[in-house]
Design an enzyme around this catalytic site. Sequence first.
Site, PDB file in Angstrom:
ATOM      1  N   TYR A   7       0.827  -1.220   0.000  1.00  0.00           N
ATOM      2  CA  TYR A   7       0.000   0.000   0.000  1.00  0.00           C
ATOM      3  C   TYR A   7       0.862   1.271   0.000  1.00  0.00           C
ATOM      4  O   TYR A   7       0.414   2.300   0.492  1.00  0.00           O
ATOM      5  CB  TYR A   7      -0.935  -0.008   1.207  1.00  0.00           C
ATOM      6  CG  TYR A   7      -2.207  -0.799   1.002  1.00  0.00           C
ATOM      7  CD1 TYR A   7      -3.152  -0.425   0.037  1.00  0.00           C
ATOM      8  CD2 TYR A   7      -2.501  -1.909   1.796  1.00  0.00           C
ATOM      9  CE1 TYR A   7      -4.338  -1.138  -0.141  1.00  0.00           C
ATOM     10  CE2 TYR A   7      -3.695  -2.626   1.624  1.00  0.00           C
ATOM     11  CZ  TYR A   7      -4.601  -2.227   0.653  1.00  0.00           C
ATOM     12  OH  TYR A   7      -5.781  -2.921   0.484  1.00  0.00           O
ATOM     13  N   ASN A  59     -13.006  -3.718   4.904  1.00  0.00           N
ATOM     14  CA  ASN A  59     -13.999  -3.768   3.833  1.00  0.00           C
ATOM     15  C   ASN A  59     -13.880  -5.016   2.964  1.00  0.00           C
ATOM     16  O   ASN A  59     -14.274  -5.024   1.808  1.00  0.00           O
ATOM     17  CB  ASN A  59     -13.961  -2.477   3.012  1.00  0.00           C
ATOM     18  CG  ASN A  59     -12.597  -2.213   2.417  1.00  0.00           C
ATOM     19  OD1 ASN A  59     -11.705  -3.051   2.512  1.00  0.00           O
ATOM     20  ND2 ASN A  59     -12.420  -1.067   1.785  1.00  0.00           N
ATOM     21  N   HIS A 108      -9.994  -6.433  -1.668  1.00  0.00           N
ATOM     22  CA  HIS A 108      -9.225  -5.455  -2.449  1.00  0.00           C
ATOM     23  C   HIS A 108      -9.272  -5.845  -3.924  1.00  0.00           C
ATOM     24  O   HIS A 108      -9.236  -7.035  -4.250  1.00  0.00           O
ATOM     25  CB  HIS A 108      -7.758  -5.444  -1.990  1.00  0.00           C
ATOM     26  CG  HIS A 108      -6.845  -4.728  -2.955  1.00  0.00           C
ATOM     27  ND1 HIS A 108      -6.625  -3.370  -2.891  1.00  0.00           N
ATOM     28  CD2 HIS A 108      -6.138  -5.172  -4.022  1.00  0.00           C
ATOM     29  CE1 HIS A 108      -5.808  -3.016  -3.883  1.00  0.00           C
ATOM     30  NE2 HIS A 108      -5.499  -4.083  -4.577  1.00  0.00           N
ATOM     31  N   GLU A 146       0.839  -4.832  -8.473  1.00  0.00           N
ATOM     32  CA  GLU A 146       0.260  -5.723  -7.462  1.00  0.00           C
ATOM     33  C   GLU A 146       0.351  -7.208  -7.819  1.00  0.00           C
ATOM     34  O   GLU A 146       0.523  -8.045  -6.937  1.00  0.00           O
ATOM     35  CB  GLU A 146      -1.204  -5.329  -7.222  1.00  0.00           C
ATOM     36  CG  GLU A 146      -1.307  -3.942  -6.594  1.00  0.00           C
ATOM     37  CD  GLU A 146      -2.744  -3.469  -6.419  1.00  0.00           C
ATOM     38  OE1 GLU A 146      -3.690  -4.189  -6.835  1.00  0.00           O
ATOM     39  OE2 GLU A 146      -2.938  -2.375  -5.853  1.00  0.00           O
TER      40      GLU A 146
END
Length: 138
Positions: free
Chosen positions: A49, A112, A115, A126
Amino acid sequence: MERTLVLVKPDAVRKNVSGKIISRFEEEGFRIVALKKLKLTKEQAGRFYIVHKERSFYDELCEFMSSGPIVAMVLEGENAISRVRQILGATDPAKAEEGTLRKLYGSNMGENAVHGSDSVESANYEIPFFFSGLELVG
Ligand code: UDP
Ligand code: MG
């Protein structure tokens, strides 16, 4: 054809819904190109991140993402990046549309559930972060 990185985050793994999340992507027609379960260190979460390093939530995010196992996968399909983002819903589960994965399984803005890469540029960072070329089965 496009590839994107999806993570089932620690909150969703703890809730035992990683199978339901993977199943949803299969139902939506994506092909699973690679898949594994692992636990990030806080330092690794920080590198994943890194684009958010100046944000107020960065430290909390890295703590959370290293708080337990995650499931990482590469999905392939037409417009995979934007289609996955639609299936995820808004970052804040309270604002996510009915039927989206974050609405169904997310708890709050941080926790949440899932991703998904937000652009080709992000996916290009990523995917190799988690998988070597040999692990991408195709
Ligand atoms: N996040 C958070 N607080 C915020 C915004 C984001 O904890 O105010 C976390 C949340 O887990 C989010 C991740 O940081 O999924 C990355 O934020 P981004 O804005 O990129 O949201 P996303 O692309 O995941 O929807
Ligand atoms: Mg993002």
